[in-house]
Write a protein that holds these residues in place. Structure first.
Motif, PDB file in Angstrom:
ATOM      1  N   VAL A 211      -5.880  -5.043   0.105  1.00  0.00           N
ATOM      2  CA  VAL A 211      -4.896  -4.284   0.492  1.00  0.00           C
ATOM      3  C   VAL A 211      -3.465  -5.194   0.682  1.00  0.00           C
ATOM      4  CG1 VAL A 211      -3.942  -3.727   3.082  1.00  0.00           C
ATOM      5  CG2 VAL A 211      -6.148  -2.733   2.090  1.00  0.00           C
ATOM      6  N   GLU A 212      -3.412  -6.405   0.879  1.00  0.00           N
ATOM      7  CA  GLU A 212      -2.347  -7.403   0.846  1.00  0.00           C
ATOM      8  C   GLU A 212      -2.065  -7.229  -0.623  1.00  0.00           C
ATOM      9  OE1 GLU A 212      -2.446 -10.614   3.222  1.00  0.00           O
ATOM     10  OE2 GLU A 212      -0.980 -11.751   2.117  1.00  0.00           O
ATOM     11  N   ALA A 213      -2.783  -7.386  -1.784  1.00  0.00           N
ATOM     12  CA  ALA A 213      -2.631  -7.501  -3.165  1.00  0.00           C
ATOM     13  C   ALA A 213      -1.979  -6.254  -3.519  1.00  0.00           C
ATOM     14  CB  ALA A 213      -3.838  -7.804  -3.797  1.00  0.00           C
ATOM     15  N   LEU A 214      -2.280  -5.129  -3.016  1.00  0.00           N
ATOM     16  CA  LEU A 214      -1.566  -3.844  -3.085  1.00  0.00           C
ATOM     17  C   LEU A 214      -0.258  -3.856  -2.512  1.00  0.00           C
ATOM     18  CD1 LEU A 214      -4.431  -0.976  -2.218  1.00  0.00           C
ATOM     19  CD2 LEU A 214      -3.351  -1.534  -4.282  1.00  0.00           C
ATOM     20  N   GLY A 215       0.210  -4.614  -1.754  1.00  0.00           N
ATOM     21  CA  GLY A 215       1.313  -4.807  -1.089  1.00  0.00           C
ATOM     22  C   GLY A 215       1.549  -4.105  -0.094  1.00  0.00           C
ATOM     23  N   MET A 216       0.571  -3.577   0.586  1.00  0.00           N
ATOM     24  CA  MET A 216       0.120  -2.683   1.746  1.00  0.00           C
ATOM     25  C   MET A 216       0.381  -3.111   3.094  1.00  0.00           C
ATOM     26  SD  MET A 216       1.126   0.373   0.719  1.00  0.00           S
ATOM     27  CE  MET A 216       0.333   1.281   2.262  1.00  0.00           C
ATOM     28  N   CYS A 217       0.327  -4.614   3.361  1.00  0.00           N
ATOM     29  CA  CYS A 217       0.437  -5.428   4.580  1.00  0.00           C
ATOM     30  C   CYS A 217       1.299  -6.265   4.611  1.00  0.00           C
ATOM     31  CB  CYS A 217      -0.879  -5.777   5.248  1.00  0.00           C
ATOM     32  SG  CYS A 217      -1.682  -7.082   4.185  1.00  0.00           S
ATOM     33  N   LEU A 218       1.773  -7.042   5.452  1.00  0.00           N
ATOM     34  CA  LEU A 218       2.812  -8.302   5.495  1.00  0.00           C
ATOM     35  C   LEU A 218       2.142  -9.470   4.919  1.00  0.00           C
ATOM     36  CD1 LEU A 218       4.607  -8.088   8.966  1.00  0.00           C
ATOM     37  CD2 LEU A 218       5.458  -7.226   6.683  1.00  0.00           C
ATOM     38  N   PRO A 219       3.038 -10.238   4.469  1.00  0.00           N
ATOM     39  CA  PRO A 219       2.359 -11.545   3.509  1.00  0.00           C
ATOM     40  C   PRO A 219       1.451 -12.092   4.453  1.00  0.00           C
ATOM     41  CG  PRO A 219       4.824 -10.960   3.048  1.00  0.00           C
ATOM     42  CD  PRO A 219       4.392 -10.025   4.026  1.00  0.00           C
ATOM     43  N   GLY A 220       0.444 -12.473   3.982  1.00  0.00           N
ATOM     44  CA  GLY A 220      -0.618 -13.455   4.836  1.00  0.00           C
ATOM     45  C   GLY A 220      -1.200 -12.773   5.830  1.00  0.00           C
TER      46      GLY A 220
END
Ligand code: FES
Length: 574
Positions: A211-220
């Protein structure tokens, strides 16, 4: 970047006009104790919370929703918390996978039917993140994910325990007689020490990372342990950010494309992630209009090293991963294997989101020069036993079994397996291939996590700890062993797995990506003619909807009527 004006907010269709209906809508907000200062000109943010008293992994979500709301208020929005299905992986039966699509429906229809301008998706336990995102991709309102975060390390007499993985491991030891009932009872109290999701590289950790790699949550955000004080800070920051995303009209369709899904797949592979990710990635991609298929996943696997030294493939747990730099450090190590130009919910590119990320423990997050494994942890197999594909987590399998031919021992159901497995007369040897069928999307129903078939007690007592196992089931992301999963099409709809008989030679060759039943085609045709479909599990209700509509594993197990088509219109406000 163009910004919306307050009167352009979607919620203003409900609350803006000077008419009879809007009188009713506003008066009902008044009934809740909200006055014009609370809602006039403010984006309405739906805080979609998958909390319940039985949701073991989201025990902090009632508090965390308050942190999200704090952030939304700070940024000038109106937060409204809305409960959605809390799919609790361990307890819910027959399997949460039966209900992932129901959560996707709930998410989509809640987004559409309520006066919401943006969504905060609160999830983490296995099916919650894909369910929420599938719905959010279809609804296409601005959306940000608040991942639940992993729980703290488990502990038993000073030994580190990992969710699931160590349960399976010590259960085998108990069945082999090497640990006592008292040891086992102590572990039960020590393996899940805090709120949060499974802290191995299981399905929850894998989905959060991708999900983070998809850009769908804040970095980290995806690596922060649930019990860490950074977690409520991240939740509040997500609340602030979604308000700005609404003003800027940053929708999932502006963030996510084929390159984003390649990034997500690459990260899932580099973390040594769960086989379940394959199904969820395909389902989410199809909702987003991206034609991700098993061949693409296999191609990415061949070029992606496993860098995270996490159980079940490796040694450490998500708490160690966080201290070692977390997902930002892992993505920085992957470097040009990712498309760093992709945007994120944070308003920066993925490259900007990971700028300056450092690895603080190079044994936990390996550099590419010293990977845990040089190739991705998953392999897609095909052959006459799996014409549409099957999946193996090769990073968690025994190297000696990755090329193997052995005689099948076939179980028609899990109950049959339980009844027969420990029969001393079962003609099983370490070379046998254990086959379970009728465990797929239709046959399970819902494709339960039965794919890490237990080993026969007599072989455990003889020291055997792995065998080749083949099924149309899934397995927990915390599981391990030489388990071929997701055989497609499944046996309950007439896939070739339905034709296997005891003693048939089955060949697994991971390097050649092959899974075959070494029986001649004339004999298979004869058996096909004799095959009868098993009785359906349901004659009514949601279960019947599932049986009629579910796609096969290689297609992501979404429902046919939920996949992309003509857009569903916005509701009339009358
Ligand atoms: Fe919830 Fe594993 S049981 S994440």
């Amino acid at each position: 970047m163009a910004r919306k004006r307050p009167e352009e907010l979607r919620s203003q269709r409900w609350f803006g006009p000077a008419d009879l209906r809007s009188f009713g809508h506003r008066s009902r907000l008044n009934q809740l104790g909200l006055g014009p200062d609370d809602f006039r000109g403010r984006p309405v943010i739906g805080v979609l919370n998958t909390w319940s008293d039985l949701m073991h992994c989201h025990g902090h979500f009632r508090e965390r929703a308050q942190d999200v709301k704090r952030g939304v208020w700070q940024a000038g929005g109106l937060p409204v918390e809305i409960p959605l299905s809390a799919l609790n992986e361990v307890i819910q039966k027959p399997t949460t996978m039966l209900y992932r699509n129901l959560l996707a429906i709930e998410t989509e229809e809640t987004a559409r039917s309520q006066p919401l301008d943006g969504l905060v998706l609160m999830g983490g336990c296995d099916k919650t993140l894909p369910g929420l995102l599938m719905g959010a991709f279809t609804a296409d309102l601005p959306a940000i994910v608040v991942p639940a975060g992993p729980m703290l390390r488990g502990n038993w007499r000073g030994n580190v325990l990992g969710s699931g993985s160590d349960m399976w491991k010590y259960w085998d030891e108990k069945r082999a007689g090497t640990i006592t009932d008292a040891d086992w009872a102590e572990m039960e109290a020590g393996i899940a020490r805090s709120v949060g999701t499974c802290m191995t590289a299981g399905t929850a950790s894998t989905l959060a990372a991708l999900v983070e790699a998809l850009g769908m949550c804040l970095p980290g955000a995806s690596s922060i342990p649930a019990a860490d004080a950074a977690h409520p800070r991240m939740a509040a920051a997500s609340g602030r950010r979604i308000v700005e995303m609404v003003w800027q009209d940053v929708r999932p369709s502006t963030l996510v494309d084929a390159a984003s899904f390649d990034n997500a797949t690459t990260v899932a592979l580099a973390i040594g992630g769960s086989t379940n990710a394959v199904i969820h990635l395909v389902a989410m991609a199809r909702r987003a209009g991206v034609p991700l298929d098993l061949d693409r996943i296999d191609a990415l696997s061949r070029r992606t090293p496993v860098l995270a030294n996490l159980r079940p493939s490796g040694t450490f747990l998500m708490e160690d991963f966080f201290y070692a730099g977390g997902i930002r450090a892992l993505m920085a190590s992957l470097g040009e294997l990712l498309d760093l130009s992709r945007p994120t919910v944070a308003g920066v590119t993925l490259g900007e989101a990971i700028a300056g990320a450092e690895t603080y423990n190079a044994d936990v997050i390996r550099p590419r020069a010293n990977p845990l494994q040089p190739e991705g942890g998953l392999a897609i197999l095909r052959g006459n036993l799996a014409p549409e594909g099957a999946v193996i987590k090769s990073s968690a399998a025994s190297p000696a079994l990755l090329r193997h031919t052995g005689p099948a021992i076939v179980f028609d159901t899990y109950n049959m397996l339980s009844a027969r497995l420990d029969d001393p007369a079962l003609p099983v040897t370490p070379a046998s291939v254990l086959v379970l069928r009728n465990a797929g999307p239709v046959g399970g129903p819902g494709m339960p996590e039965w794919g890490m078939l237990p080993l026969p007690r007599k072989l455990l007592q003889a020291g055997v700890r792995d065998m080749v196992r083949v099924s149309d089931a899934r397995m927990s992301g915390t599981s391990y062993g030489t388990c071929v999963l997701h055989v497609s099409p499944e046996s309950a709809v007439g896939g070739p797995l339905a034709l296997v008989r005891d003693g048939d030679p089955v060949t697994l060759d991971v390097a050649a990506r092959r899974l075959s039943l070494d029986v001649d085609e004339a004999e298979l045709a004869r058996r096909r003619g004799e095959w009868r479909a098993p009785a359906p599990h349901y004659a009514r209700g949601y279960g019947l909807v599932h049986l009629r509509s579910v796609r096969q594993a290689h297609e992501g197990c979404d429902y046919d009527f939920l996949e992309r088509g003509a857009p569903t219109p916005e509701p009339e406000i009358h």
